[in-house]
Design a protein around this motif. Structure first.
Motif, PDB file in Angstrom:
ATOM      1  N   ILE A 491      24.389 -43.169 -25.081  1.00 53.58           N
ATOM      2  CA  ILE A 491      24.491 -43.502 -23.658  1.00 53.58           C
ATOM      3  C   ILE A 491      23.589 -44.699 -23.345  1.00 53.58           C
ATOM      4  O   ILE A 491      23.937 -45.574 -22.538  1.00 53.58           O
ATOM      5  CB  ILE A 491      24.125 -42.283 -22.800  1.00 53.58           C
ATOM      6  CG1 ILE A 491      25.223 -41.216 -22.940  1.00 53.58           C
ATOM      7  CG2 ILE A 491      23.952 -42.672 -21.334  1.00 53.58           C
ATOM      8  CD1 ILE A 491      24.897 -39.898 -22.253  1.00 53.58           C
ATOM      9  N   GLY A 492      22.413 -44.763 -24.002  1.00 50.59           N
ATOM     10  CA  GLY A 492      21.540 -45.915 -23.833  1.00 50.59           C
ATOM     11  C   GLY A 492      22.208 -47.216 -24.237  1.00 50.59           C
ATOM     12  O   GLY A 492      22.030 -48.255 -23.587  1.00 50.59           O
ATOM     13  N   ILE A 493      22.986 -47.182 -25.323  1.00 48.66           N
ATOM     14  CA  ILE A 493      23.727 -48.370 -25.748  1.00 48.66           C
ATOM     15  C   ILE A 493      24.719 -48.785 -24.659  1.00 48.66           C
ATOM     16  O   ILE A 493      24.875 -49.975 -24.349  1.00 48.66           O
ATOM     17  CB  ILE A 493      24.457 -48.099 -27.076  1.00 48.66           C
ATOM     18  CG1 ILE A 493      23.437 -47.910 -28.199  1.00 48.66           C
ATOM     19  CG2 ILE A 493      25.418 -49.238 -27.420  1.00 48.66           C
ATOM     20  CD1 ILE A 493      24.054 -47.431 -29.500  1.00 48.66           C
ATOM     21  N   ALA A 494      25.386 -47.797 -24.059  1.00 41.62           N
ATOM     22  CA  ALA A 494      26.341 -48.096 -22.983  1.00 41.62           C
ATOM     23  C   ALA A 494      25.640 -48.762 -21.802  1.00 41.62           C
ATOM     24  O   ALA A 494      26.103 -49.784 -21.272  1.00 41.62           O
ATOM     25  CB  ALA A 494      27.028 -46.805 -22.534  1.00 41.62           C
ATOM     26  N   VAL A 495      24.512 -48.199 -21.389  1.00 41.36           N
ATOM     27  CA  VAL A 495      23.773 -48.746 -20.243  1.00 41.36           C
ATOM     28  C   VAL A 495      23.256 -50.145 -20.568  1.00 41.36           C
ATOM     29  O   VAL A 495      23.307 -51.058 -19.730  1.00 41.36           O
ATOM     30  CB  VAL A 495      22.617 -47.801 -19.863  1.00 41.36           C
ATOM     31  CG1 VAL A 495      21.752 -48.413 -18.768  1.00 41.36           C
ATOM     32  CG2 VAL A 495      23.161 -46.449 -19.406  1.00 41.36           C
ATOM     33  N   GLY A 616      18.543 -48.954 -20.578  1.00 36.91           N
ATOM     34  CA  GLY A 616      19.292 -48.586 -21.782  1.00 36.91           C
ATOM     35  C   GLY A 616      18.395 -48.498 -23.001  1.00 36.91           C
ATOM     36  O   GLY A 616      18.522 -47.573 -23.820  1.00 36.91           O
ATOM     37  N   ALA A 617      17.474 -49.456 -23.132  1.00 38.95           N
ATOM     38  CA  ALA A 617      16.549 -49.425 -24.267  1.00 38.95           C
ATOM     39  C   ALA A 617      15.666 -48.178 -24.224  1.00 38.95           C
ATOM     40  O   ALA A 617      15.404 -47.546 -25.263  1.00 38.95           O
ATOM     41  CB  ALA A 617      15.697 -50.688 -24.282  1.00 38.95           C
ATOM     42  N   LEU A 618      15.214 -47.806 -23.029  1.00 44.33           N
ATOM     43  CA  LEU A 618      14.384 -46.608 -22.906  1.00 44.33           C
ATOM     44  C   LEU A 618      15.170 -45.348 -23.262  1.00 44.33           C
ATOM     45  O   LEU A 618      14.628 -44.422 -23.889  1.00 44.33           O
ATOM     46  CB  LEU A 618      13.830 -46.500 -21.484  1.00 44.33           C
ATOM     47  CG  LEU A 618      12.742 -47.513 -21.116  1.00 44.33           C
ATOM     48  CD1 LEU A 618      12.339 -47.350 -19.652  1.00 44.33           C
ATOM     49  CD2 LEU A 618      11.520 -47.341 -22.016  1.00 44.33           C
ATOM     50  N   LEU A 619      16.438 -45.291 -22.881  1.00 43.88           N
ATOM     51  CA  LEU A 619      17.268 -44.140 -23.262  1.00 43.88           C
ATOM     52  C   LEU A 619      17.451 -44.077 -24.778  1.00 43.88           C
ATOM     53  O   LEU A 619      17.411 -42.987 -25.372  1.00 43.88           O
ATOM     54  CB  LEU A 619      18.625 -44.224 -22.563  1.00 43.88           C
ATOM     55  CG  LEU A 619      18.646 -43.885 -21.068  1.00 43.88           C
ATOM     56  CD1 LEU A 619      20.014 -44.196 -20.485  1.00 43.88           C
ATOM     57  CD2 LEU A 619      18.300 -42.410 -20.860  1.00 43.88           C
TER      58      LEU A 619
END
Length: 642
Positions: A491-495, A616-619
């Motif tokens: 999901i982080g990659i998506a964001v 996104g990076a933090l996720l």
């Protein structure tokens, strides 16, 4: 005498690192238990002396001991206390000592939390980490002594680079180095497995949590560096494909491939050669980044040193590590892959494609980074490789990867009916296409980037949630921490990609000559320049502007960009003003005065969805940390024998 004590502490740390490197490795080879048991106390003692040396250097900065040359070059009595502390790692010698400190702490942590491992295994792992420590301690003591004296002692020091007088300096290098140095652990486990002659799933299971934590820390470090460049440099961008940025990105790409390869090796026994090579590659690329930053071969705002002799030392160490590792790989790596066979339609195949694409992306960045250096060294002319090359090539390599990500978790190991994951994901793929089409119709000036942002974001999030829903619906099947971590990372990659594509396509920039009372319109916002006043900071004098931002008559923000002149060195720096928001950033940078009537150059940005890049990076990082604490990784080894 404190600086001499700091130097003596580093010498003792080197002696202990040599002890940690030699005796445990020889003991594991010859079966001498007493020598193997020396690994842990040597690691603890080495960490203690490195901490003492680092604390002494920090004290020299806080006490303004300008008899230490490194302190005199990088601080002065006007520097605020937080920046006096952060200045410890603000230049080459101190940042190298920070690297050594983090490596020592990683080593001590592995020694502390690997007590359940067989003694020969942990002896080899800590021995390899001791070898790495020896290399960096020798580098520091012979070429980069942070405690060298400056006589006669100056009354006042110089100044810390104004670019680094920022809270980002306090967070970015320690976080980035923690990720860089963390790749040493997976490397040490890989070398230990080859020395042991047992390249099986055991060493991968033991090293996976360490790899996840290192990858997560490296993700945070890169994100912090991007954020720092965004708000400090005044250019409104978040990534420039700078050689030093690339130096941190390459081990991240190799580490991402390593995470996936380790999963296959641990669970299916396959990809053993891949996993060994990727562990070696991630660590070697971290060393390459050290060479690029500290050798003087590149010019970058991130570079630390311009001393070729230091570069020669690191290059020799890099050659020794890579050459020795690949020689050991040639001698000890498995000749065949005896893991469980798998069909073309299987999770293994998808992870293999993932690894190939990530490895190609890493090679692409490596070639683009090193080609100008090699061309210049070989007298082929001066070349510049910039964002057009990197951006185009990276997009081509990532497009198929983004398409395949949702299929991986929904595809079974070994063999799967290709129609099964396709049927599960078909409605969500249609939803992503519909979202992209809607964006094309409704967004102003929409072209492929905002359309792709919506479509990719919906596809990855919906596909990941479909996996979560399916897993939770399975009777008797646990939803593990590893699965949760994987889902968060995807999901982080998506964001992240949503933020990148939206801000690159919809950002608005205005450069104007603004007199007091002048209003600039950008993306529906009115920026009114109300003039500049002079103010004094702790160690600088600033011209501070006032910009009132409104929308449809309602005040949104009052912003105060600055143009600072630092007293000690006289350098002039731009301090941007940012009004942050989840859906947009308002960003103002003050340029130069244009006349005597108060007219200034003013740069205004409206950056839609830029915060999603760092969210996104933090996720992704949170996913890495979560997966590292999966209960399976804490399981006691089956046997205490090696």
């Amino acid at each position: 005498m404190l600086p001499e004590l700091g130097q003596f502490a580093l010498i003792l740390a080197l002696v202990l690192a040599l002890l940690q490197a030699l005796l445990p490795l020889l003991g594991a080879q010859r079966g001498i238990e007493a020598w193997m048991r020396l690994a842990r106390p040597a690691a603890y003692a080495q960490a203690l002396f490195v901490v003492v040396a680092f604390a002494i250097l920090m004290h020299a900065f806080v006490a303004h001991d300008f008899s230490v040359a490194y302190v005199a070059r990088n601080s002065n009595t006007l520097l605020p206390l937080p920046y006096c502390i952060a200045a410890v790692w603000g230049a080459h010698e101190g940042s190298l000592l920070l690297w050594i400190l983090i490596l020592a702490l990683w080593t001590a942590t592995v020694a502390r939390f690997s007590k359940a491992l067989p003694l020969p295994v942990i002896a080899r792992v800590l021995g390899v980490m001791g070898v790495v420590s020896c290399g960096f301690l020798l580098f520091t003591l012979f070429t980069s002594d942070p405690f060298a004296r400056l006589l006669p002692m100056p009354v006042e020091g110089a100044d810390l680079n104004p670019l680094l007088q920022d809270p980002g300096l306090a967070m970015h290098p320690p976080m980035l180095y923690s990720g860089y140095v963390g790749t040493t652990v997976a490397f040490a486990f890989a070398i230990a497995a080859m020395l042991d002659g047992r390249v099986d799933a055991r060493w991968v299971r033991w090293s996976r949590p360490w790899t996840n934590v290192a990858w997560a820390l490296l993700t945070c470090g890169i994100a912090l560096g991007s954020w720092w460049a965004y708000y400090v440099l005044g250019w409104g961008g978040w990534w420039f494909w700078d050689p030093v940025e690339n130096a941190s990105f390459m081990p991240w790409l190799a580490g991402t491939a390593l995470l996936h390869s380790q999963a296959v090796t641990e669970k299916r026994g396959s990809f053993r050669g891949w996993t060994l090579l990727l562990a070696i590659a991630a660590f070697s690329l971290s060393l390459l980044g050290t060479f690029l930053v500290r050798s003087g071969v590149i010019t970058s705002v991130h570079a630390f040193a311009a001393d070729p002799s230091r570069g020669v030392f690191i290059l020799a160490f890099l050659g020794l590590v890579i050459g020795g590792s690949l020689l050991l790989y040639a001698l000890r790596a498995p000749r065949d892959d005896d893991g469980a066979p798998f069909a073309l339609a299987s999770r293994e195949t998808l992870i293999l494609v993932n690894n190939l694409l990530l490895t190609c992306a890493c090679a692409m960045v490596l070639i683009g980074t090193l080609f100008p250096l090699l061309a210049d060294a070989l007298k082929l002319g001066r070349y510049s490789v910039g964002p057009p090359y990197f951006g185009t090539m990276f997009a081509l390599l990532m497009a198929p990867l983004l398409l395949l990500i949702p299929f991986g978790p929904l595809t079974r190991w070994q063999r799967e009916q290709a129609s099964t994951p396709i049927k599960l994901l078909a409605p969500w793929f249609a939803l992503a296409l519909a979202g992209g089409a809607l964006a094309f119709v409704t967004l102003p000036n929409a072209w492929w980037k905002p359309v792709a942002a919506i479509a990719i974001g919906l596809w990855l999030v919906a596909g990941t949630l479909r996996f979560v829903r399916r897993r939770l619906a399975m009777a008797g099947q646990r939803f593990t921490a590893e699965m949760l971590g994987m889902s968060l990372a995807h999901i982080g990659i998506a964001v992240f990609f949503f933020g990148v594509l939206m801000t690159e396509s919809l950002s608005v920039q205005k450069d104007v000559a603004a007199a007091p009372g002048h209003t600039v319109q950008a993306a529906g916002y009115d920026f009114r320049f109300d003039g500049v006043r002079r103010m004094r900071g702790p160690n600088f004098i600033a011209d501070q502007g006032t910009v009132l931002v409104s929308r449809e008559g309602a005040t949104v923000a009052r912003m105060h960009p600055q143009k600072r002149q630092y007293v000690a060195g006289g350098q002039t720096m731009t301090e941007t003003a940012i009004d942050p928001g989840l859906t947009r950033d308002l960003y103002v940078a003050l340029g130069e005065p244009l006349d005597a009537n108060g007219t200034w150059a003013l740069r205004v940005y409206v950056k839609p969805w830029v915060r999603c890049i760092w969210l996104g990076a933090l996720l992704m990082a949170l996913g890495g940390f979560t997966a590292a604490f999966d209960r399976r990784f804490r399981r006691k080894p089956e046997s205490a024998a090696s």
